[in-house]
Design an enzyme around this catalytic site. Structure first.
Site, PDB file in Angstrom:
ATOM      1  N   CYS A   1      -2.778   7.700   4.496  1.00  7.14           N
ATOM      2  CA  CYS A   1      -1.463   9.096   5.273  1.00  7.14           C
ATOM      3  C   CYS A   1      -1.729   9.484   6.777  1.00  7.14           C
ATOM      4  CB  CYS A   1      -1.683  10.427   4.265  1.00  7.14           C
ATOM      5  SG  CYS A   1      -1.589  11.516   4.750  1.00  7.14           S
TER       6      CYS A   1
ATOM      7  N   CYS B   1      -2.490  12.312   7.904  1.00  7.79           N
ATOM      8  CA  CYS B   1      -4.250  12.643   7.761  1.00  7.79           C
ATOM      9  C   CYS B   1      -5.158  12.403   8.940  1.00  7.79           C
ATOM     10  CB  CYS B   1      -4.741  11.977   6.140  1.00  7.79           C
ATOM     11  SG  CYS B   1      -3.845  12.591   4.680  1.00  7.79           S
TER      12      CYS B   1
END
Length: 106
Positions: free
Chosen positions: A31, A34
């Site tokens: 991600c 992230c």
């Protein structure tokens, strides 16, 4: 202090029974947002050592935890105090926002 890596086995002790507030970062290695948030979370872990616990849960490895807390988008940050979720952030969140919420609890 480094972030605590959460699993189904240690979640109860590390988060629900914690004496200090706990910030939990639900993330995945693939991600992008992230990855952008990871250094922010690491800085918070250092700055709040002894006052709050900073923890991470990989949603690909800890699907049960992600499901239990209805994490549908990542990154999701949940702030726990005395075993209760008191605040939720979805998506990249600035360090000053996270710190302001932690400051209310420590």
């Amino acid at each position: 202090m480094a972030e605590v890596k959460l699993t189904g086995e240690n979640f109860m002790a590390e988060v629900m029974e914690s004496e200090v507030p706990v910030l939990v970062d639900f993330y995945a290695d693939w991600c992008g947002p992230c990855k952008m948030l990871a250094p922010v979370v690491a800085q918070l872990a250092e700055e709040y050592a002894g006052k709050a616990k900073i923890a991470k849960a990989n949603v690909d490895e800890q699907m049960e935890l992600a499901s239990k807390f209805r994490v549908v988008s990542i990154p999701t940050i949940l702030l726990f105090d005395k075993g209760q979720v008191v605040k939720q952030f979805v998506g990249f969140t600035a360090k000053n926002q996270l710190a302001a919420e932690l400051d209310k609890l420590v």
